[in-house]
Design an enzyme around this catalytic site. Sequence first.
Site, PDB file in Angstrom:
ATOM      1  N   GLY A 160      -6.536 -50.473   7.448  1.00 28.58           N
ATOM      2  CA  GLY A 160      -5.834 -51.492   8.337  1.00 28.58           C
ATOM      3  C   GLY A 160      -5.297 -52.682   7.475  1.00 28.58           C
ATOM      4  CB  CYS A 161      -4.065 -55.806   9.013  1.00 37.05           C
ATOM      5  SG  CYS A 161      -2.945 -55.072  10.199  1.00 37.05           S
ATOM      6  CG  HIS A 162      -9.285 -55.805   6.467  1.00 37.47           C
ATOM      7  ND1 HIS A 162      -9.652 -54.556   5.701  1.00 37.47           N
ATOM      8  CD2 HIS A 162      -9.964 -55.713   7.577  1.00 37.47           C
ATOM      9  CE1 HIS A 162     -10.535 -53.945   6.306  1.00 37.47           C
ATOM     10  NE2 HIS A 162     -10.770 -54.493   7.788  1.00 37.47           N
ATOM     11  N   GLY A 163      -6.517 -54.108   4.192  1.00 32.33           N
ATOM     12  CA  GLY A 163      -6.758 -53.194   3.104  1.00 32.33           C
ATOM     13  C   GLY A 163      -6.453 -53.738   1.799  1.00 32.33           C
TER      14      GLY A 163
END
Length: 366
Positions: A160-163
């Site tokens: 997701g967005c913190h990858g």
Amino acid sequence: MSFAIHGLGTAVPPEHITPEQGLGVARFMAGPDVRTSTWLGPVYANSGNARRHLVIAGGVVQDILNGTRLTESPFIPTKANDGVGPTTGERLRVYAEFAGPLALRAAVAALDEAKYRAEEVTHLVTVSCTGFLAPGVDMALITGLRLRPTVQRTHVGFMGCHGALNGLRVANAFATADPAARVLVAAVELCSLHYYYGNAADKLVANAIFADGAAAVAGQASATRAPLKLVASGSCVIPESNVDMAWTVGDHGFEMTLSRRVPGLIARHLRPWLEGWLGDNGLSLADVTGWAVHPGGPKIVSAVEESLGLTPADLAASRGVFAEHGNMSSPTVLFVLDRLRRQGAAGPVVALGFGPGLVAEAALFV
């Protein structure tokens, strides 16, 4: 010794849409109960972004807005696809076409700034959650950059967005284990491929803010102070939140769950954990001079601001990236880091991202 970023590159697709265009597309694609709704308009008007770059923009958007059919695309709903859009297989075929070239553009820029020759890269870390493909983006980069066939590959997938922060953590591990390592990290997402065609409010909100993009960093271990030198990373699972943010594979694309509770959960739980993590690294909130917060959406940025007692100026870079590009998932925080460094930000800088779990990830740069 820790990983220092020597080069950072970004890339977006050439076509973009405005909120007004996005609303027109949404009215056409959404289920019948939504097309005449009064609440959908404010979602786009108050989205906080002025444009988003999408690989499915251009001809598809113009056909929808103009009522024409000049473009043959599975993304235009028809009776043949029951109005629910392309199958997951059709969407991933578009991912296979566009993800590699977009990541390549960002990687070339990162290597150029770092003044690394392709043959010097020893480790390649790729990050993506919007597509599955093997051989994948890593092979597209090896071929396009002419990396050595012995380059060591690692993929960070479906986080997701913190990858990208997870990818940087991997890069730091490689760099500190081997001071001779030269690491390239490339994050690429094509969120638009998973456009939702139904009536679920949270998924329709996601349609209004997500976008496509890529970012890459190139770096190596450094014992001396350097711009954007990663000295610590942290992770915290927010309790009782696993149903509030999720990313699952469906028959017609990957499906986003984004509940209204997410900003409140961040506002309530972020500060106690972050203060403890910074304290473990000899810092306080007041010591941080730069904030690279992943702009998941306007309410998430405001929740971070409220929780940490920050000012609008502290998060201007995050809001600026969101206004110009929307939420590109994993590459977005690297866009924010790039903006901060170009503005001359000196450490300590904290990068924050939030992803399915609900999980907060952090990285500390000095």
